[in-house]
Design an enzyme around this catalytic site. Structure first.
Site, PDB file in Angstrom:
ATOM      1  N   ASP A  18       6.999  16.321  10.981  1.00 39.04           N
ATOM      2  CA  ASP A  18       6.384  15.817  12.212  1.00 39.04           C
ATOM      3  C   ASP A  18       4.885  15.589  12.019  1.00 39.04           C
ATOM      4  O   ASP A  18       4.239  16.229  11.192  1.00 39.04           O
ATOM      5  CB  ASP A  18       6.638  16.820  13.345  1.00 39.04           C
ATOM      6  N   GLY A  19       4.340  14.669  12.815  1.00 41.65           N
ATOM      7  CA  GLY A  19       2.893  14.447  12.833  1.00 41.65           C
ATOM      8  C   GLY A  19       2.430  13.146  12.194  1.00 41.65           C
ATOM      9  O   GLY A  19       1.217  12.916  12.071  1.00 41.65           O
ATOM     10  N   ASN A  66      15.108   9.816  18.772  1.00 39.45           N
ATOM     11  CA  ASN A  66      14.048   8.891  18.365  1.00 39.45           C
ATOM     12  C   ASN A  66      14.366   7.428  18.697  1.00 39.45           C
ATOM     13  O   ASN A  66      13.471   6.572  18.662  1.00 39.45           O
ATOM     14  CB  ASN A  66      13.718   9.032  16.870  1.00 39.45           C
ATOM     15  N   ARG A 188       9.174  24.029  17.870  1.00 38.81           N
ATOM     16  CA  ARG A 188      10.511  23.779  18.402  1.00 38.81           C
ATOM     17  C   ARG A 188      11.385  23.141  17.330  1.00 38.81           C
ATOM     18  O   ARG A 188      10.893  22.609  16.344  1.00 38.81           O
ATOM     19  CB  ARG A 188      10.458  22.888  19.641  1.00 38.81           C
ATOM     20  N   SER A 190      13.701  20.708  18.042  1.00 41.69           N
ATOM     21  CA  SER A 190      13.974  19.300  18.345  1.00 41.69           C
ATOM     22  C   SER A 190      15.359  18.855  17.844  1.00 41.69           C
ATOM     23  O   SER A 190      15.480  17.787  17.233  1.00 41.69           O
ATOM     24  CB  SER A 190      12.874  18.397  17.775  1.00 41.69           C
ATOM     25  N   GLU A 201      14.696  31.452   8.345  1.00 42.17           N
ATOM     26  CA  GLU A 201      13.314  31.854   8.609  1.00 42.17           C
ATOM     27  C   GLU A 201      12.566  30.599   9.037  1.00 42.17           C
ATOM     28  O   GLU A 201      12.847  29.499   8.557  1.00 42.17           O
ATOM     29  CB  GLU A 201      12.681  32.435   7.343  1.00 42.17           C
TER      30      GLU A 201
HETATM   31  C1  IPE Z   1      11.352  15.674  15.363  1.00 43.57           C
HETATM   32  O1  IPE Z   1      10.129  15.117  15.679  1.00 43.57           O
HETATM   33  C2  IPE Z   1      12.229  14.647  14.732  1.00 43.57           C
HETATM   34  C3  IPE Z   1      11.846  14.269  13.382  1.00 43.57           C
HETATM   35  C4  IPE Z   1      10.893  14.808  12.671  1.00 43.57           C
HETATM   36  C5  IPE Z   1      12.636  13.206  12.788  1.00 43.57           C
HETATM   37  P1  IPE Z   1       9.838  14.498  17.120  1.00 43.57           P
HETATM   38  O2  IPE Z   1       8.428  14.070  17.127  1.00 43.57           O
HETATM   39  O3  IPE Z   1      10.854  13.467  17.445  1.00 43.57           O
HETATM   40  O4  IPE Z   1      10.094  15.752  18.072  1.00 43.57           O
HETATM   41  P2  IPE Z   1       9.512  16.067  19.513  1.00 43.57           P
HETATM   42  O5  IPE Z   1       9.704  14.828  20.350  1.00 43.57           O
HETATM   43  O6  IPE Z   1       8.074  16.403  19.339  1.00 43.57           O
HETATM   44  O7  IPE Z   1      10.292  17.246  19.978  1.00 43.57           O
HETATM   45  C1  IPE Z   2       7.603  12.380  12.716  1.00 46.01           C
HETATM   46  O1  IPE Z   2       6.346  11.936  13.127  1.00 46.01           O
HETATM   47  C2  IPE Z   2       8.476  11.255  12.242  1.00 46.01           C
HETATM   48  C3  IPE Z   2       9.545  10.900  13.182  1.00 46.01           C
HETATM   49  C4  IPE Z   2       9.861  11.559  14.253  1.00 46.01           C
HETATM   50  C5  IPE Z   2      10.309   9.704  12.870  1.00 46.01           C
HETATM   51  P1  IPE Z   2       6.071  11.464  14.611  1.00 46.01           P
HETATM   52  O2  IPE Z   2       6.265  10.001  14.689  1.00 46.01           O
HETATM   53  O3  IPE Z   2       6.858  12.242  15.582  1.00 46.01           O
HETATM   54  O4  IPE Z   2       4.531  11.811  14.733  1.00 46.01           O
HETATM   55  P2  IPE Z   2       3.787  12.411  15.996  1.00 46.01           P
HETATM   56  O5  IPE Z   2       4.514  13.669  16.381  1.00 46.01           O
HETATM   57  O6  IPE Z   2       3.864  11.368  17.070  1.00 46.01           O
HETATM   58  O7  IPE Z   2       2.413  12.666  15.517  1.00 46.01           O
HETATM   59 MG    MG Z   3       6.524  13.940  16.620  1.00 43.54          MG
END
Ligand code: IPE
Ligand code: IPE
Ligand code: MG
Length: 237
Positions: A18-19, A66, A188, A190, A201
């Site tokens: 994520d991020g 997503n 979380r 997700s 863990e």
């Molecule tokens: C979790 O990230 C899904 C993936 C990394 C593919 P999200 O960005 O979709 O999760 P939420 O919306 O913050 O819970």
């Molecule tokens: C995770 O990065 C990748 C996917 C969920 C596909 P994000 O796209 O959720 O990045 P943030 O959380 O918005 O920074």
């Molecule tokens: Mg995200």
């Protein structure tokens, strides 16, 4: 990279990558550039996992939720998966990586489905590390799919065990994750590996996925090595 051998290495690591979006925004770039950097980073972290002796790496790349993102972003992510397979499959194969997929292939564009199937077929006998890609994956969808197939197979209620149920999941035949890492600062799951994560863990870091390098991986593995896994028991009693 850090020094010394780790005293205990997780066999199966799951990563919620994520991020990417925030990484891009911080640089004034479009979100898709963050995803691009994120895909690039998979290679580094996979390499690190091989070096440390991790045997299975499951990466969360696209969740069933997503799909609710803007259509350009969804299409961009599909395109990135397709490019990544095209550009990296030979190198992965040469390096002994066995590619797998968990999630629903149905729902993805047919040409991409075919690419995924071919990549899995090509690498199925490799045994250095398993790279298990969760794409169009949802933990709840996985459980529902398992229940549907159990019913279709006529499994009797009294015959159902946790062991049997596990065999109906997308991860059939793979051991549960020992360590789940989440980058990007949230705490979380997700919808990631809901059943399989029962005793994993958990490690969370604020580092955005494109910045999560081998040193960060080492920190997570060191943290894991210090944990005491009890599985509900009393140790040293
Ligand atoms: C979790 O990230 C899904 C993936 C990394 C593919 P999200 O960005 O979709 O999760 P939420 O919306 O913050 O819970
Ligand atoms: C995770 O990065 C990748 C996917 C969920 C596909 P994000 O796209 O959720 O990045 P943030 O959380 O918005 O920074
Ligand atoms: Mg995200």
């Amino acid at each position: 990279m850090g020094e010394g051998k780790l005293k205990r290495v997780p066999y199966h690591v799951g990563i919620i990558m994520d991020g990417n979006g925030r990484w891009a925004r911080r640089r004034g770039l479009p979100r898709l550039m963050g995803h691009r950097a994120g895909v690039e980073n998979i290679r580094r972290v996979l390499e690190g996992c091989v070096e440390y002796g991790v045997k299975i790496l499951t990466i969360y790349a696209f969740s069933t939720e997503n799909w609710a993102r803007p259509v350009e972003e969804v299409e961009g992510l599909m395109q990135l998966l397709s490019e990544a397979i095209q550009q990296q499959i030979d190198e992965l194969h040469r390096n002994g990586v066995q590619l797998r997929h968990i999630g629903r292939l149905a729902g993805i564009e047919p040409a991409l489905q075919e690419q995924v199937r071919a990549a899995i077929e090509l690498t199925k006998h490799n045994d250095r590390i398993i790279l298990n890609v969760a794409f169009n994956y949802g933990g709840r969808a996985e459980i529902l799919d398992a229940v549907r197939r159990l019913i279709a197979d006529g499994i009797k209620p009294e015959a159902l065990t946790e062991e049997l149920f596990s065999r109906y999941l997308y991860t059939s035949g793979l051991p549960d994750p020992d360590l789940i890492i989440r980058t990007g600062g949230e705490y979380r799951l997700s919808n990631f590996l809901l059943w399989q994560a029962a005793y994993a863990e958990y490690y969370a870091t604020p580092t955005y996925w494109p910045d999560f390098d081998k040193e960060e991986l080492r920190k997570a593995l060191e943290d894991y090595a210090r944990r005491e896994r009890r599985f509900g028991r009393v140790l040293n009693a």
